[in-house]
Enzyme design. Structure first.
Site: not given
Ligand code: NGQ
Ligand code: ZN
Length: 456
Positions: A61, A82, A207, A210, A236, A239, A273, A324
């Site tokens: 990223q 996203r 991840h 979700r 995650h 967030e 987060h 991140d």
């Molecule tokens: C990610 N990034 O996995 O790169 C996530 C976005 C998501 C951040 N949350 C994608 N900053 O959470 O579905």
């Molecule tokens: Zn992330």
């Protein structure tokens, strides 16, 4: 035996002067001697502080930072960002991923990060098919870390669904998807390939709730436990408010609440987060011993919200910082925004709880060293016997540090642009940055530019 003589150094017990630091050939500190004589073969440094672990990074990223700042047709938010990110990801080739990661890791080292937890979720080719070697893209990350000298905790990501309740993933997510067996095989192969490395540790990253159904979460953790029951686990959580609402609709629980109840998160876990928690969740997360992975510049950039730091620290919660999405690549910047966000929210100053007279920069730097080391699962974050020799040598003669001493140096670093004074950076007993320069930075930057030209 290699050694360094520091005029002053931040040790676990506080600042000490005339500190000799010895380490072995493998890069582990073997002696720390305050009040040592300066003679001998030890190299000299000015002010030494432990380098910061970066507990959350998606390296690719970095190459889209600054490219998502144009107004979209219908109001922009996290989810529209996203969607752009997914388009960017669609075409990335293995060499481009390595080139981006190497450039980023050089920037990290120069800014004071000495290790990084890479939350690595690109596994498949642009069509969504597995590479001949499933670890093709994970290998690019390990190669980039090796080429730059940054310490790595590699966290292959499990990603299976598009939302809670087993919703089908979208086409745009096809590069991330692995069945649980394939994921477990990938994890096992990475453990094998990287076994014996003093620079790399492997863990896993489901991840998010979700993207990972409960059964897959359990199975992946059980498979990891068979290989290494102490390996780090990152996820995650909470967030965005939409994630909290969807999680409530799915389970009757909020994401952090669900993870604490059902996954029994403990000190092995890092919850990234945790922006949206109730006071009760903040208290319970703090008591769990897990690390909250805070990424204030990305959270600001994506319009996430503000982490409930005051409640969390009242419960003595652990935290570390991560870059991140890499819109910011500096631990000082993350910590400054962590504290500034709270100041803006509460309309007060010096919110990170500290006894009267204590330095806020020092309090935040120390806490995120400890939390970061725990999150990466590596013996880093302190100038102490048994820890790795990962540290920064600051130049106190630099104008941005003039007039500062002890924790005042960390206040200048965090709140007054003091990162310009980071002069040398050591990882595992080797200087990776000297006089503000990385020895391979020109070649790495040229590769990076070439990779971006091919992407455009
Ligand atoms: C990610 N990034 O996995 O790169 C996530 C976005 C998501 C951040 N949350 C994608 N900053 O959470 O579905
Ligand atoms: Zn992330």
């Amino acid at each position: 035996m290699p050694a360094l003589f520091a005029e002053t150094a931040l040790l676990p017990q506080g600042w000490a002067d005339r500190v000799r630091i010895d380490w072995d050939a493998a890069g582990t500190i073997t002696a720390v001697t305050p009040g040592a004589p300066a003679q001998g073969s030890a190299e000299r440094a000015d002010a030494v502080v432990p380098g910061m672990p970066n507990l959350h990074c998606h390296a690719f990223q970095r190459a889209m930072a600054g490219l998502t700042e144009r107004a979209g047709p219908a109001g922009d938010d996290f989810w529209s960002w996203r969607a752009v990110m997914y388009k960017f990801v669609a075409a990335l080739e293995p060499e481009q991923i390595a080139a981006i990661a190497a450039q980023l890791y050089v920037e990290m080292l120069k800014a004071g990060y000495t290790s990084v937890a890479e939350f690595h979720y690109l596994h498949n080719d642009p069509e969504g098919k597995p590479y001949a070697d499933r670890a093709e893209l994970a290998n690019q990350i390990a190669l980039a870390a090796g080429a730059t000298g940054i310490r790595l905790t590699l966290l292959p990501v499990l990603y299976q669904t598009g939302n809670f309740g087993g919703a089908a993933p979208s086409e745009a997510q096809r590069r991330f998807l692995l069945k649980t067996d394939a994921f477990n095989a990938l994890v096992e192969s990475l453990f094998k390939a990287l076994r014996g490395s003093r620079h790399v540790r492997v863990g896993i990253a489901p991840h998010s709730l979700r993207a990972v159904p409960p059964a897959a979460l359990r199975e992946a953790k059980a498979a990891l436990d068979k290989i290494d029951p102490t390996a780090p686990i990152h996820i995650h959580a909470a967030e965005q408010t939409k994630e909290v609402e969807d999680c409530l609709a799915w389970s009757g629980k909020r994401p952090v609440e669900w993870l604490l109840d059902e996954a029994k998160c403990d000190a092995r876990w890092t919850l990234v987060h945790c922006t949206h928690m109730t006071a009760d969740e903040a208290r319970r997360l703090a008591a769990s011993g897990a690390t909250a992975g805070l990424c204030p510049t990305t959270e600001a950039d994506l319009g996430d919200g503000l982490f409930p730091l005051v409640d969390y620290l009242a419960g003595k919660g652990r935290f570390g910082v991560g870059s991140d999405s890499n819109v910011g690549v500096s631990p000082a910047e993350e910590l400054r925004w962590l504290e500034w966000g709270q100041r803006l929210l509460h309309r007060r100053r010096n919110l990170a709880p500290a006894p009267e007279g204590a330095s806020i920069g020092g309090t935040l730097w120390r806490a995120s060293l400890a939390g970061g080391a725990q999150a990466l699962g590596q013996p880093v974050g302190a100038v102490a016997v048994g820890r790795r020799a990962d540290f920064l040598a600051l130049d106190r003669a630099h104008p941005c540090l003039a007039g500062h001493m002890g924790d005042g140096l960390l206040d200048a670093l965090v709140f007054a642009g003091g990162t310009a004074a980071i002069r040398h950076v050591m990882v595992g007993g080797r200087w990776v940055v000297r006089e503000g320069r990385h020895p391979a930075e020109e070649r790495i930057a040229e590769n990076y530019r070439a990779a971006l030209r091919r992407l455009a």
